[in-house]
Structure formats: C-alpha cells, structure tokens
Design a protein around this motif. Structure first.
Motif, PDB file in Angstrom:
ATOM      1  N   ASP A 180       3.207   9.109   0.532  1.00 51.38           N
ATOM      2  CA  ASP A 180       3.321   8.161   1.637  1.00 51.38           C
ATOM      3  C   ASP A 180       2.885   6.784   1.139  1.00 51.38           C
ATOM      4  O   ASP A 180       1.841   6.642   0.489  1.00 51.38           O
ATOM      5  CB  ASP A 180       2.428   8.627   2.790  1.00 51.38           C
ATOM      6  CG  ASP A 180       2.651   7.828   4.063  1.00 51.38           C
ATOM      7  OD1 ASP A 180       2.524   6.593   4.021  1.00 51.38           O
ATOM      8  OD2 ASP A 180       2.920   8.444   5.116  1.00 51.38           O
ATOM      9  N   ARG A 181       3.651   5.773   1.451  1.00 45.72           N
ATOM     10  CA  ARG A 181       3.320   4.416   0.978  1.00 45.72           C
ATOM     11  C   ARG A 181       1.954   3.954   1.460  1.00 45.72           C
ATOM     12  O   ARG A 181       1.317   3.121   0.823  1.00 45.72           O
ATOM     13  CB  ARG A 181       4.400   3.428   1.412  1.00 45.72           C
ATOM     14  CG  ARG A 181       4.388   3.072   2.890  1.00 45.72           C
ATOM     15  CD  ARG A 181       5.685   2.486   3.362  1.00 45.72           C
ATOM     16  NE  ARG A 181       6.742   3.477   3.298  1.00 45.72           N
ATOM     17  CZ  ARG A 181       7.933   3.343   3.896  1.00 45.72           C
ATOM     18  NH1 ARG A 181       8.205   2.256   4.565  1.00 45.72           N
ATOM     19  NH2 ARG A 181       8.841   4.285   3.801  1.00 45.72           N
ATOM     20  N   ASP A 182       1.479   4.500   2.596  1.00 50.28           N
ATOM     21  CA  ASP A 182       0.171   4.091   3.107  1.00 50.28           C
ATOM     22  C   ASP A 182      -0.940   4.458   2.130  1.00 50.28           C
ATOM     23  O   ASP A 182      -1.924   3.722   1.973  1.00 50.28           O
ATOM     24  CB  ASP A 182      -0.100   4.730   4.468  1.00 50.28           C
ATOM     25  CG  ASP A 182       0.811   4.192   5.559  1.00 50.28           C
ATOM     26  OD1 ASP A 182       1.486   3.174   5.317  1.00 50.28           O
ATOM     27  OD2 ASP A 182       0.848   4.783   6.655  1.00 50.28           O
ATOM     28  N   VAL A 183      -0.797   5.611   1.469  1.00 48.21           N
ATOM     29  CA  VAL A 183      -1.772   6.033   0.455  1.00 48.21           C
ATOM     30  C   VAL A 183      -1.788   5.031  -0.692  1.00 48.21           C
ATOM     31  O   VAL A 183      -2.855   4.646  -1.198  1.00 48.21           O
ATOM     32  CB  VAL A 183      -1.437   7.446  -0.063  1.00 48.21           C
ATOM     33  CG1 VAL A 183      -2.345   7.838  -1.224  1.00 48.21           C
ATOM     34  CG2 VAL A 183      -1.529   8.468   1.064  1.00 48.21           C
ATOM     35  N   LYS A 186      -3.401   1.601   0.368  1.00 45.81           N
ATOM     36  CA  LYS A 186      -4.871   1.643   0.429  1.00 45.81           C
ATOM     37  C   LYS A 186      -5.485   1.589  -0.960  1.00 45.81           C
ATOM     38  O   LYS A 186      -6.509   0.918  -1.166  1.00 45.81           O
ATOM     39  CB  LYS A 186      -5.328   2.898   1.191  1.00 45.81           C
ATOM     40  CG  LYS A 186      -5.074   2.811   2.691  1.00 45.81           C
ATOM     41  CD  LYS A 186      -5.787   3.890   3.481  1.00 45.81           C
ATOM     42  CE  LYS A 186      -5.183   5.237   3.270  1.00 45.81           C
ATOM     43  NZ  LYS A 186      -5.797   6.265   4.169  1.00 45.81           N
ATOM     44  N   GLN A 187      -4.856   2.257  -1.914  1.00 44.87           N
ATOM     45  CA  GLN A 187      -5.355   2.210  -3.289  1.00 44.87           C
ATOM     46  C   GLN A 187      -5.221   0.807  -3.871  1.00 44.87           C
ATOM     47  O   GLN A 187      -6.142   0.298  -4.511  1.00 44.87           O
ATOM     48  CB  GLN A 187      -4.587   3.203  -4.158  1.00 44.87           C
ATOM     49  CG  GLN A 187      -5.037   3.262  -5.613  1.00 44.87           C
ATOM     50  CD  GLN A 187      -6.406   3.872  -5.781  1.00 44.87           C
ATOM     51  OE1 GLN A 187      -6.667   4.965  -5.268  1.00 44.87           O
ATOM     52  NE2 GLN A 187      -7.307   3.186  -6.473  1.00 44.87           N
ATOM     53  N   LEU A 188      -4.073   0.171  -3.648  1.00 45.01           N
ATOM     54  CA  LEU A 188      -3.850  -1.163  -4.200  1.00 45.01           C
ATOM     55  C   LEU A 188      -4.811  -2.184  -3.600  1.00 45.01           C
ATOM     56  O   LEU A 188      -5.338  -3.047  -4.313  1.00 45.01           O
ATOM     57  CB  LEU A 188      -2.407  -1.611  -3.953  1.00 45.01           C
ATOM     58  CG  LEU A 188      -1.276  -0.727  -4.490  1.00 45.01           C
ATOM     59  CD1 LEU A 188       0.066  -1.413  -4.292  1.00 45.01           C
ATOM     60  CD2 LEU A 188      -1.483  -0.377  -5.960  1.00 45.01           C
ATOM     61  N   ILE A 189      -5.032  -2.093  -2.305  1.00 40.52           N
ATOM     62  CA  ILE A 189      -5.939  -3.041  -1.643  1.00 40.52           C
ATOM     63  C   ILE A 189      -7.361  -2.855  -2.168  1.00 40.52           C
ATOM     64  O   ILE A 189      -8.082  -3.830  -2.410  1.00 40.52           O
ATOM     65  CB  ILE A 189      -5.852  -2.873  -0.113  1.00 40.52           C
ATOM     66  CG1 ILE A 189      -4.482  -3.376   0.384  1.00 40.52           C
ATOM     67  CG2 ILE A 189      -6.976  -3.620   0.598  1.00 40.52           C
ATOM     68  CD1 ILE A 189      -4.139  -2.943   1.793  1.00 40.52           C
ATOM     69  N   ALA A 190      -7.763  -1.609  -2.387  1.00 44.69           N
ATOM     70  CA  ALA A 190      -9.089  -1.347  -2.964  1.00 44.69           C
ATOM     71  C   ALA A 190      -9.162  -1.850  -4.405  1.00 44.69           C
ATOM     72  O   ALA A 190     -10.151  -2.478  -4.816  1.00 44.69           O
ATOM     73  CB  ALA A 190      -9.396   0.143  -2.906  1.00 44.69           C
ATOM     74  N   LEU A 228      -0.958  -7.886   4.738  1.00 39.12           N
ATOM     75  CA  LEU A 228       0.028  -8.194   5.769  1.00 39.12           C
ATOM     76  C   LEU A 228       1.208  -7.233   5.707  1.00 39.12           C
ATOM     77  O   LEU A 228       1.722  -6.788   6.738  1.00 39.12           O
ATOM     78  CB  LEU A 228       0.509  -9.634   5.617  1.00 39.12           C
ATOM     79  CG  LEU A 228      -0.533 -10.737   5.791  1.00 39.12           C
ATOM     80  CD1 LEU A 228       0.136 -12.112   5.750  1.00 39.12           C
ATOM     81  CD2 LEU A 228      -1.313 -10.579   7.077  1.00 39.12           C
ATOM     82  N   VAL A 229       1.647  -6.913   4.499  1.00 43.51           N
ATOM     83  CA  VAL A 229       2.757  -5.967   4.349  1.00 43.51           C
ATOM     84  C   VAL A 229       2.341  -4.581   4.831  1.00 43.51           C
ATOM     85  O   VAL A 229       3.087  -3.908   5.559  1.00 43.51           O
ATOM     86  CB  VAL A 229       3.225  -5.921   2.885  1.00 43.51           C
ATOM     87  CG1 VAL A 229       4.257  -4.818   2.683  1.00 43.51           C
ATOM     88  CG2 VAL A 229       3.808  -7.266   2.466  1.00 43.51           C
ATOM     89  N   ALA A 230       1.153  -4.128   4.444  1.00 50.29           N
ATOM     90  CA  ALA A 230       0.690  -2.793   4.825  1.00 50.29           C
ATOM     91  C   ALA A 230       0.537  -2.659   6.336  1.00 50.29           C
ATOM     92  O   ALA A 230       0.734  -1.572   6.891  1.00 50.29           O
ATOM     93  CB  ALA A 230      -0.640  -2.489   4.138  1.00 50.29           C
ATOM     94  N   ALA A 231       0.174  -3.741   7.001  1.00 47.59           N
ATOM     95  CA  ALA A 231       0.010  -3.715   8.457  1.00 47.59           C
ATOM     96  C   ALA A 231       1.312  -3.963   9.200  1.00 47.59           C
ATOM     97  O   ALA A 231       1.363  -3.844  10.426  1.00 47.59           O
ATOM     98  CB  ALA A 231      -1.014  -4.767   8.879  1.00 47.59           C
ATOM     99  N   SER A 244       2.157   1.282  10.344  1.00 45.06           N
ATOM    100  CA  SER A 244       1.429   2.466   9.906  1.00 45.06           C
ATOM    101  C   SER A 244       0.644   3.076  11.060  1.00 45.06           C
ATOM    102  O   SER A 244       0.122   2.367  11.928  1.00 45.06           O
ATOM    103  CB  SER A 244       0.455   2.099   8.782  1.00 45.06           C
ATOM    104  OG  SER A 244      -0.375   3.191   8.458  1.00 45.06           O
ATOM    105  N   ASN A 245       0.550   4.403  11.049  1.00 46.50           N
ATOM    106  CA  ASN A 245      -0.296   5.112  12.011  1.00 46.50           C
ATOM    107  C   ASN A 245      -1.725   5.291  11.507  1.00 46.50           C
ATOM    108  O   ASN A 245      -2.567   5.827  12.218  1.00 46.50           O
ATOM    109  CB  ASN A 245       0.296   6.492  12.319  1.00 46.50           C
ATOM    110  CG  ASN A 245       1.605   6.397  13.072  1.00 46.50           C
ATOM    111  OD1 ASN A 245       1.793   5.494  13.887  1.00 46.50           O
ATOM    112  ND2 ASN A 245       2.524   7.331  12.803  1.00 46.50           N
ATOM    113  N   ASP A 246      -1.978   4.867  10.277  1.00 47.18           N
ATOM    114  CA  ASP A 246      -3.303   5.001   9.678  1.00 47.18           C
ATOM    115  C   ASP A 246      -4.219   3.901  10.225  1.00 47.18           C
ATOM    116  O   ASP A 246      -3.927   2.713  10.048  1.00 47.18           O
ATOM    117  CB  ASP A 246      -3.201   4.879   8.151  1.00 47.18           C
ATOM    118  CG  ASP A 246      -4.483   5.248   7.427  1.00 47.18           C
ATOM    119  OD1 ASP A 246      -5.564   4.942   7.951  1.00 47.18           O
ATOM    120  OD2 ASP A 246      -4.394   5.816   6.327  1.00 47.18           O
TER     121      ASP A 246
END
Length: 600
Positions: A180-183, A186-190, A228-231, A244-246
């Motif tokens: 899932d791209r959300d995973v 989150k890794q990239l942002i960290a 911004l992209v992730a949200a 995202s639902n995360d």
C-alpha cells in the motif's frame, strides 16, 4: 561547467554493479563493506552510484523525466493525437506492453536499481560509518536517505502502489508483491525527517555549496511536498479516488508537519527567488549549480546525458548558431494557456513560445544560421520557453542528450506550498503574504498595487484563496511536470482537463472567453534578422497591420486547432488512468507476485 560529474571511482563501480532488472541480486563487493562504509570518501563514491542510475539509458534520462507529467490541463505531448507508443503515454491510453517502456532495462528497473544501491549505502553507513548530525558521514547518509525517498516518491507518483524495498535484497526477498502506498509514504516522511537532522543548510559545507547534492532546505521542502501528496486524493486499487484512511496521514497531521518544514526553510533565508523569472531557467541552462538561490536540488547529468532541452525545448529544425543538435519541441503548452495569462505577467513569454527555429537553408545560404519562424500548426502547437538552446553557454553536440540538469525543486514551490498549507490551517489572511511574494516577482513593481495587492487582498475566504493558488501553480510551473501530481492530489485532474478542452474549443472558434483574440498574426524581423516581431498575439490586437508587417499568418482556426487535436488531451477518462501500468516484462518476471490494478 557543472561541479558534479558521473565519474565513479573503482570502488563504487565494483560495489554497485548495475543489474538488468530489479529482481537480480547485486554482485558481491570486491571490497568489504566495513572498509567502504567506514571511509567518508569511499562511502560518497558508493552514493554516487545512486546518482548514476538517474542517467542510464532508459531511466530518468529518456523515459521517466521525458514522459511522466504529460498530459495535464496546461502541458501536453505535441503529437497527442497519434496512436503510437509515445502518444499513448500522454493521452491516457497506455497499455502494459507499451513499446517505449516494456523493456527489461526501463525506468521501473532502473529506479529499483537506484533504490537497491541506496539500501546498500544506508545499511552500510548505519553499521560502519557512525553517522551523526553535522558530520561528514551524517551528510552522506542523509543524501542516501533523500535520494531513496526521491526515487520512491517518483515510483508512487507514476505507478501508485509498488513493492516496498527498504532493505538490501536477500534470496528470500528477490520477489515481492506491491505494498500500500500509505506504508511507503510513512517510511519516506520518517526518513526525510531523519535526513533533515543529518544534512547541512545550503552553503554551510563544501558539499552543500552545490544543488547537485542534497541540503537541509531541499530535504525539508521535499518532505513538505510528500506530506501534501500523502494527505491528498489519488486513485486506489479498488477504483475509488479518495484520501488515505490512515489517521497518521490525515490532512491535519500532514499539514502541520508540512507547515513546520516550509516555515523552517523560509525562516532560514538560505534560499530565495531569483530576481526575474527568466533567471531561474537561464541559471539551469547555463549549468549554474550554486546553492543559495531558487534552485533547491537538481538531478545532475553530465554533458552527454539528460534530455531536458532535447524533449521540452523550443524546437530547432537544424544545426544552427545555437546548437549542434536539431531537436526540442516534443511537448509544449496547451494552447489556451498563453491567452489566460495576464498580459502584464512576465512569466507568460518565458513559458509560452509560439515560434520555432528554421532550417538554416531557409535563412542563411552558408548553412550556419537559422531564424525564428511561426510553426505551420499555428496555435495548436506551442513550445516551453523555459528550455532554450539559445540560453545555454555550452554548445550541445550530442545527437541524443543535452546535459542539462533536471531542476527537481525550487524555492517558488516552497512559497506556494506555504500559502496552500496556511490557507487550510489558518485562513487566507495568513496565506496571503506568500502568494504575494510569488506574484511580486511575476509583475513589474509598477503593477503591484493592482496585480499583487488588490488581487490577493480580494481573496477573503479559503475557497477563493485555494482557487487562486491552483491558478498560480499553473502560471508558475507549466512545463516543469509538477502539475499532474498536484491536480491528482487536489482531485481536480479530469475537471481541469475538461475545462481545458472547452477552452481550446472556444479558442479554435474565437468565441466565448477568446472572442477578443486575433485569428491572424502579423510578423516581421527585427534588425538582427532572426528575431520575430509579432502583432496579434495579445488579446485585443485585432487591427489590420498588413502595411506594417511583412507576413500575415493564419494562426487560429478550426482547421488548425482541430477537434481531433483538442480531444487528444485525453482519450480515456484520466481519473481512471492516474497511474501507468506495471510493464508486462516485470509482471512476467515477478514469480506471480505482481499484478496490475486500475483496470489494466
């Protein structure tokens, strides 16, 4: 000349052997990792191997950078009406067997090659390098983390959900399914949060004096973009377009992180807008990679690699006084955009070019010089003026490459992100100063009271401010291949492209919003004999100037800007084709673990 070149040392070359596709396991190093990654010099050579992956034949150089981003509401492949491979990549009809992409050494493979090289560097430096904030090894680790994040961000931008590889390949992880791209986000942002602590600000160290290496201003700005992209919105494998639902990727959480990052960069005063809009692109074309200006990071290409002017530049029909490479013009501005710019906006004539350069035989019998000519397609074909051989100091001699770096991010984007984020979190009054700063550069000072202050001050609610930011994004970034991703995250891709089709139809008929546009252009040559002087491009320039100009050209009509051409902006609903398919070659070699979604 550029300071950074692809001159890989023996250590990097032997340790980071290129693989034909990302499923291959890397070759064993000829030197022990404990030696390589305990030495800053050797570790940096290994990180240079990541950079090398950008320039390989079918990687970023001639595939990803050349094609991702087309088509949007303001940019298109100038031959989108065709039905062959390149047009399919742009007009939303691409298939997994596309003849430009479906090869074992293509962008997908080269991006995972770069990721594997980054994984090896990150693993080795963590284990043997003792990286700490501010140290040389810390800077090197921060660069490896950032380059991996950059490649992954581009993979997700183009393909949506993709395999998540954040450790070196082992025999048990050769084959992987998509994550899932959300995973991944989150890794990239960290990772970028860690990298921002490790790397120095622009010009604080020898390495950060050039924007061919990463610096704290870029890392923080890039992290804000990813937040911004992730949200934002995007097409999911179940066919829904949604956020995202995360809860970790909610608008409230992501925008707060992004707010801190952009305000840190702005407050640092380590980057700034160039004095004029044209200066941004002249610096890029003249290989000026010094930090501290508007450029935050560029993907570096040696003189014989990269295809930025080759693909996106103003077209030259033959070798001439400016270039030994007859190229440019593959992509360009969607025709209505020129007429949507304010005539006082200095960005317009930098961005939108209506002419190309003639064959030398049409101008100079000695066969060395060309001149500007209006293209025969009329207003149906414009060129991106941000990329011009005539602005370069180097003479391009390669038949396939121009050596111009990809300007990956610039400070103007930080200001526009600040406006967007603060408008969402705190309202238009707080966002206004950042939008004003962008527009102040776009207009001459005498125009500021009306074009900057009055314009921005009238944006009294979030909705009108957001709409203005969306418009400003187009005027500022057309031709830089940022628009498509932005429209997707705003959930505006098809809506804006539908509007573009309507506008082009009105333009072709000289009706509606374009009823004050002239269908003819009057032209003559300036004293230098090569520069066109044109009447009829500006709205309201409708007088007959036959007696003053030597040439009259039919520029806009339904036979120039045809319905076929207009409709080729997209041939399949772009909302259902926000991502490319994984190419069949990689599906077939995935041991059954990879599959295509999104209706492919």
């Amino acid at each position: 000349m550029k300071r950074f070149k692809y001159i890989l040392g023996f250590i990097a070359a032997s340790f980071l052997v290129s693989c034909e596709d990302y499923l291959d396991t890397p070759a064993q190093s000829t030197l022990d990792q404990s030696i390589i990654f305990a030495s800053p010099d050797l570790a940096m050579k290994a990180v240079m191997g990541i950079h090398q992956s950008f320039g390989e034949t079918n990687s970023y150089r001639g595939r990803y950078l050349a094609w991702y981003g087309l088509n949007s509401d303001v940019e298109w492949y100038n031959s989108s009406e065709k039905t062959t491979g390149q047009a399919q990549l742009a007009n939303y009809t691409v298939t997994p067997t596309n003849d430009q992409m479906n090869t074992a050494n293509n962008a997908w493979a080269k991006m995972y090659e770069g990721i594997e090289r980054a994984n090896l560097c990150i693993h080795g430096i963590r284990k043997y390098g003792n990286p700490t904030p501010g140290s040389e090894m810390g800077q090197i680790l921060g660069e490896a983390l950032t380059l991996r994040a950059l490649i992954y961000a581009d993979l997700v931008r183009a393909w949506g959900d993709v395999p998540a590889r954040f450790e070196p390949i082992t025999t048990s992880t050769i084959y992987m399914a998509k994550s899932d791209r959300d995973v991944i986000y989150k890794q990239l942002i960290a990772d970028l949060g860690e990298a921002a602590e490790l790397v120095a600000w622009p010009n604080a160290t020898t390495m950060t004096k050039t924007i061919e290496h990463v610096n704290k201003a870029f890392v923080k700005s890039f992290r804000a973009r990813l937040c911004l992209v992730a949200a934002g919105y995007s097409l999911r494998p179940d066919g829904q377009i949604r956020r995202s639902n995360d809860p970790e990727l909610s608008v409230s959480k992501m925008y707060e992180i992004a707010k801190k990052e952009v305000l840190d960069v702005i407050g640092s005063k380590t980057a700034k807008l160039e004095p004029t809009f044209a200066d941004v692109f002249k610096k890029n074309l003249r290989d000026d990679v010094s930090a501290g200006g508007e450029g935050l990071f560029e993907i570096p290409f040696a003189d014989g690699r990269g295809r930025m002017v080759f693909t996106f530049g103003v077209k030259h029909n033959s070798i001439d006084q400016y270039t030994a490479q007859a190229k440019g013009g593959d992509a360009g501005v969607v025709p209505y955009l020129f007429y949507d710019f304010d005539t006082k906006d200095t960005r317009r004539d930098v961005t939108c070019v209506p002419y190309e350069w003639s064959s030398v035989k049409d101008y100079d019998k000695t066969g060395t010089r060309s001149k500007q000519i209006l293209n025969s397609s009329g207003a149906a074909k414009w060129y991106f003026g941000k990329f011009r051989y005539e602005w370069m100091k180097r003479r391009v001699t390669s038949t396939n490459d121009d050596g111009v770096n990809k300007q990956y991010m610039r400070y103007a984007e930080v200001l526009l992100m600040a406006a967007e984020i603060l408008n969402e979190l705190e309202g238009p009054a707080v966002a206004a100063p950042y939008l004003k700063e962008i527009r102040q550069r776009a207009f001459n000072r005498a125009e500021w009271p009306t074009k900057v202050d009055a314009y921005v001050n009238a944006l009294q609610d979030k909705e009108s401010m957001f709409k203005a930011i969306v418009d400003e994004h187009a005027f500022e970034f057309t031709g830089e291949m940022l628009r498509k991703e932005a429209l997707i995250r705003w959930n505006l891709l098809k809506d804006k492209m539908d509007v573009a089709k309507v506008k082009m139809t009105e333009l072709s008929n000289l009706s509606g919003r374009y009823s004050d546009v002239n269908g003819k252009l009057y032209s003559r040559y300036a004293a230098d004999g090569e520069t066109l002087e044109i009447y009829g491009l500006n709205r309201g320039e409708i007088e007959d100037k036959t007696s003053e100009y030597s040439t009259v050209t039919s520029w806009i009509s339904t036979t120039k800007l045809t319905a076929l051409k207009i409709n080729s902006l997209y041939l399949t609903d772009p909302n259902t084709r926000q991502f490319w398919p994984i190419w069949q070659n990689f599906i077939d070699s995935s041991n059954g673990l990879l599959k295509n979604d999104y209706g492919y």
